[in-house]
Design a protein around this motif. Structure first.
Motif, short mmCIF file in Angstrom:
data_model
loop_
_atom_site.label_atom_id
_atom_site.label_comp_id
_atom_site.label_asym_id
_atom_site.label_seq_id
_atom_site.Cartn_x
_atom_site.Cartn_y
_atom_site.Cartn_z
N THR A 165 0.81 -1.24 -0.10
CA THR A 165 0.11 -0.01 0.07
C THR A 165 0.95 1.22 0.01
O THR A 165 1.76 1.21 0.62
CB THR A 165 -0.84 0.11 1.27
N ASP B 173 1.29 5.53 -0.45
CA ASP B 173 0.61 6.73 -0.52
C ASP B 173 1.57 7.64 -0.88
O ASP B 173 2.67 7.93 -0.32
CB ASP B 173 0.06 7.14 0.95
N GLN B 174 1.18 8.69 -1.51
CA GLN B 174 1.91 9.83 -2.16
C GLN B 174 2.09 10.80 -1.01
O GLN B 174 1.37 11.00 -0.09
CB GLN B 174 1.24 10.72 -3.09
N ARG C 252 -5.08 2.36 -8.32
CA ARG C 252 -5.48 3.56 -7.24
C ARG C 252 -6.45 2.92 -6.32
O ARG C 252 -7.51 2.14 -6.89
CB ARG C 252 -6.10 4.60 -8.03
N ASP D 186 -4.85 9.61 -3.51
CA ASP D 186 -3.42 9.47 -4.12
C ASP D 186 -2.75 8.02 -3.68
O ASP D 186 -1.63 8.37 -3.39
CB ASP D 186 -2.67 10.67 -3.95
N GLU D 187 -3.30 7.28 -3.40
CA GLU D 187 -2.98 5.84 -3.02
C GLU D 187 -3.05 4.63 -3.70
O GLU D 187 -4.06 4.61 -4.65
CB GLU D 187 -3.71 5.66 -1.40
N TRP E 293 7.06 8.97 -2.03
CA TRP E 293 5.90 7.79 -1.62
C TRP E 293 6.41 7.33 -0.26
O TRP E 293 7.33 7.14 0.00
CB TRP E 293 5.88 6.69 -2.85
N ARG F 268 -1.92 -1.59 5.76
CA ARG F 268 -2.67 -0.42 5.89
C ARG F 268 -1.78 -0.02 7.27
O ARG F 268 -1.36 1.27 7.18
CB ARG F 268 -4.03 -0.78 6.46
N LYS G 141 4.49 6.96 6.83
CA LYS G 141 4.63 8.29 6.79
C LYS G 141 5.22 9.07 7.62
O LYS G 141 5.18 10.22 7.42
CB LYS G 141 2.98 8.58 6.83
#
Length: 212
Positions: free
Chosen positions: A5, A7-8, A41, A45-46, A70, A99, A106
């Motif tokens: 997974t 994410d931007q 997608r 933006d994930e 990312w 997840r 992040k």
């Protein structure tokens, strides 16, 4: 099974880069076995994809870290069968772990923004090595990337990664190649790669056995 997974980072500043990263992943995975569900997608933006080959997972993760745009969450474990056509509709331990992993990723600096969840301590070992490789690569100069990309291309063509061949390809001296290789930590990276692939494969085997 491996679920990624992704994410931007900083999408409000850089706009939606999902099409570009899907193209990048397409280049990495083209012609290779191991893609169970292609990346697509999920929301915003994930993106997410499902793989079953540890070496391919490592290659995809490292390309995403090289881009530095990312946060990469890798979940390892069982998935509920049969898998639907799109990963965003799927469920299972690997998806839950991916997840959790992307949320942790992040919080990491760009270049090493990856986290791994696999239900055992081996996941921490895989994560540490991936972050180390990402950090090494984030320090490379354009000259360093030029030589390491050249050596990687030679290997992909089934040729030896001899420095004289790289020198001929780039039109520089073997001494210059040697200096760039040392600075880029190419040999160190090549030594670590099979280790992280082996640990990741063992992690998948362990979680699958545990799920059974």
């Amino acid at each position: 099974m491996y679920v990624l997974t992704v994410d931007q980072r900083g999408s409000t500043r850089h706009g939606d880069r999902v099409p570009q990263v899907l193209a990048l992943i397409g280049e990495v995975t083209r012609g290779r076995d191991g893609v169970v569900r292609v990346f697509g997608r999920t929301v915003g933006d994930e993106i997410q994809g499902v793989l079953d080959d540890a070496a391919l997972v490592v290659d995809v993760v490292l390309e995403l870290l090289r881009d530095e745009g990312w946060s990469v969450g890798l979940g390892v474990g069982a998935v509920d069968e049969p898998l639907p056509a799109e990963s965003r509709e799927a469920s299972g331990d690997a998806f839950v772990r991916a997840r959790a992993a992307v949320e942790r990723a992040k919080t990491r600096p760009k270049g090493s923004s990856v986290a791994v969840e696999g239900g055992t301590a081996r996941a921490e070992e895989v994560e540490a090595l991936l972050r180390l490789l990402g950090a090494i690569r984030s320090k490379r100069t354009s000259a360093g990337w030029e030589i390491t990309d050249t050596l990687a291309s030679l290997l992909a063509e089934g040729r030896s990664a001899a420095q004289k061949d790289a020198a001929a390809a780039l039109g520089i001296s073997e001494q210059a190649v040697s200096q760039r290789v040392r600075t880029a930590l190419w040999h160190e990276e090549q030594a670590v790669l099979p280790v992280v692939v082996r640990l990741l494969a063992a992690l998948d085997d362990g979680t699958t056995e545990g799920a059974g």
